[in-house]
Write an enzyme that holds these catalytic residues in place. Sequence first.
Site, short mmCIF file in Angstrom:
data_model
loop_
_atom_site.label_atom_id
_atom_site.label_comp_id
_atom_site.label_asym_id
_atom_site.label_seq_id
_atom_site.Cartn_x
_atom_site.Cartn_y
_atom_site.Cartn_z
N HIS A 1 0.80 -1.23 0.00
CA HIS A 1 0.00 0.00 0.00
C HIS A 1 0.83 1.28 0.00
O HIS A 1 0.29 2.37 -0.06
CB HIS A 1 -0.94 0.03 1.21
CG HIS A 1 -0.23 0.28 2.50
ND1 HIS A 1 0.48 -0.69 3.15
CD2 HIS A 1 -0.10 1.40 3.25
CE1 HIS A 1 1.01 -0.20 4.25
NE2 HIS A 1 0.69 1.07 4.34
C1 UD1 Z 1 -2.25 5.13 6.14
C2 UD1 Z 1 -0.95 5.61 6.78
C3 UD1 Z 1 0.12 4.56 6.60
C4 UD1 Z 1 -0.34 3.21 7.11
C5 UD1 Z 1 -1.64 2.84 6.40
C6 UD1 Z 1 -2.16 1.51 6.86
C7 UD1 Z 1 -0.54 8.05 6.77
C8 UD1 Z 1 0.25 9.11 6.14
N1 UD1 Z 1 -0.49 6.84 6.16
O1 UD1 Z 1 -2.02 5.01 4.74
O2 UD1 Z 1 1.27 4.95 7.34
O3 UD1 Z 1 0.65 2.26 6.87
O4 UD1 Z 1 -2.59 3.87 6.68
O5 UD1 Z 1 -3.30 1.15 6.14
O6 UD1 Z 1 -1.17 8.26 7.76
N2 UD1 Z 1 -9.43 4.34 2.18
C9 UD1 Z 1 -10.61 3.65 2.16
N3 UD1 Z 1 -11.18 3.29 3.36
C10 UD1 Z 1 -10.61 3.56 4.54
C11 UD1 Z 1 -9.39 4.27 4.56
C12 UD1 Z 1 -8.81 4.64 3.36
O7 UD1 Z 1 -11.17 3.37 1.11
O8 UD1 Z 1 -11.16 3.19 5.60
C13 UD1 Z 1 -8.80 4.71 0.90
C14 UD1 Z 1 -9.14 6.11 0.47
O9 UD1 Z 1 -9.29 6.10 -0.91
C15 UD1 Z 1 -7.89 6.90 0.80
C16 UD1 Z 1 -6.80 5.88 0.65
O10 UD1 Z 1 -7.40 4.63 1.03
O11 UD1 Z 1 -7.71 8.00 0.00
C17 UD1 Z 1 -5.62 6.15 1.54
O12 UD1 Z 1 -6.00 6.25 2.92
P1 UD1 Z 1 -5.11 7.11 3.96
O13 UD1 Z 1 -5.56 6.89 5.35
O14 UD1 Z 1 -4.99 8.50 3.49
O15 UD1 Z 1 -3.68 6.48 3.77
P2 UD1 Z 1 -3.23 4.97 3.73
O16 UD1 Z 1 -2.67 4.70 2.39
O17 UD1 Z 1 -4.30 4.05 4.26
#
Ligand code: UD1
Length: 365
Positions: free
Chosen positions: A202
Amino acid sequence: MKVTVVVGARPNFMKAAPVISALKRRDGIDVEVVHTGQHYDERMSDAFFRDLGIPEPTANLAVGSQSHARQTAEVLTRFEEFLRNTRSDLAVVAGDVNSTIAAALAAVKLLVPVAHIEAGLRSFDRTMPEEINRILTDSISALLFVTEPSGLRHLQREGIPAERVHYVGNSMIDTLLRMKDRALGMPLPPGIQAPFGVMTLHRPSNVDSPAVLAGILDALAGLCRDLPLLWPIHPRSEKNLEEFGLIGRARGIPRLHLLPPCGYLEFLAMMARARLILTDSGGIQEEALVLRVPVITLRDNTERPITVECGGNLLCGSEPSRIRAAARTMMDLDPAEFRIPEGWDGRAGERIADVIARFLKDPWL
Ligand code: UD1
């Protein structure tokens, strides 16, 4: 005394759960949980609360997915407002996600001291948002709970006063040891039998570039000829596979099983029985070591060097030929020879609660 434990994203939950339950057992300490809502899907959040028995949060700040600045700013604003309407003697944050630094910053500005679970880790790669979050959170924390020896060295070099720093071991491993037997009693996904490998991916450096992601798929196509692979897909990776037109190619790789994101127990059930793990996650490098499953890390650096030093982890970047070679090297090793770091023993949450209890009797900022 009131302790506010803030969680926000998937990897926070298993680090905070043992600390929450250890603090709850202490007389005179009232514990509340605040969820920032950075992760919000049932499978990214609620499933973990359920599996790990984390108490219902007092508040969910519902910040959701946004750009880094917006997500951080929303947690800052909303957690500040939460703290203004309550009394808290200590804010506890975990790991390195945006919620970690944002909650820590809001708290410390209101003179609520901060305790950081998993302090001192450094990848020395400032293109990773997590590295920035770690450095900043450590610099404003009153209590820094360290999981591996490198953390002590980094914090000393950064001039953090030694009395703030506590080597406690790894609370995420407390969770793993507590849940392992239950996970081993769970079935594997339908149609899957050992041997198999498990993959997670990811990191923006791997999944935000079409060329890198396509290269990784090539490597997987080769690996799957020898070992079927289970790949629970993070929403970010799935979205990008679709956007880059690569989802069909991924689905077409024989013996590569694309799965939805899993709950904690479901994923542990897979990891514990895997022959090999491929990941770019931080925590999974540690979990794999304790489960004695060889792991190859699709990154060029790790903030968790102890996992490499203990023999269980090999860094291989994202080049297809390096991924395939690393997989062969690690599968030839005897996992019984992996060493387990000091304090990864199921008692870290208790040690953290001990330090917090002492601090609350005589707090300082
Ligand atoms: C975040 C953390 C990362 C961690 C990861 C674990 C930061 C900078 N990054 O990254 O360190 O390793 O979580 O998963 O804090 N999304 C969903 N559903 C959710 C959450 C996210 O669909 O419940 C999708 C959304 O499209 C979103 C993307 O995932 O834009 C990224 O989510 P985000 O929390 O911004 O970052 P992660 O890549 O999950």
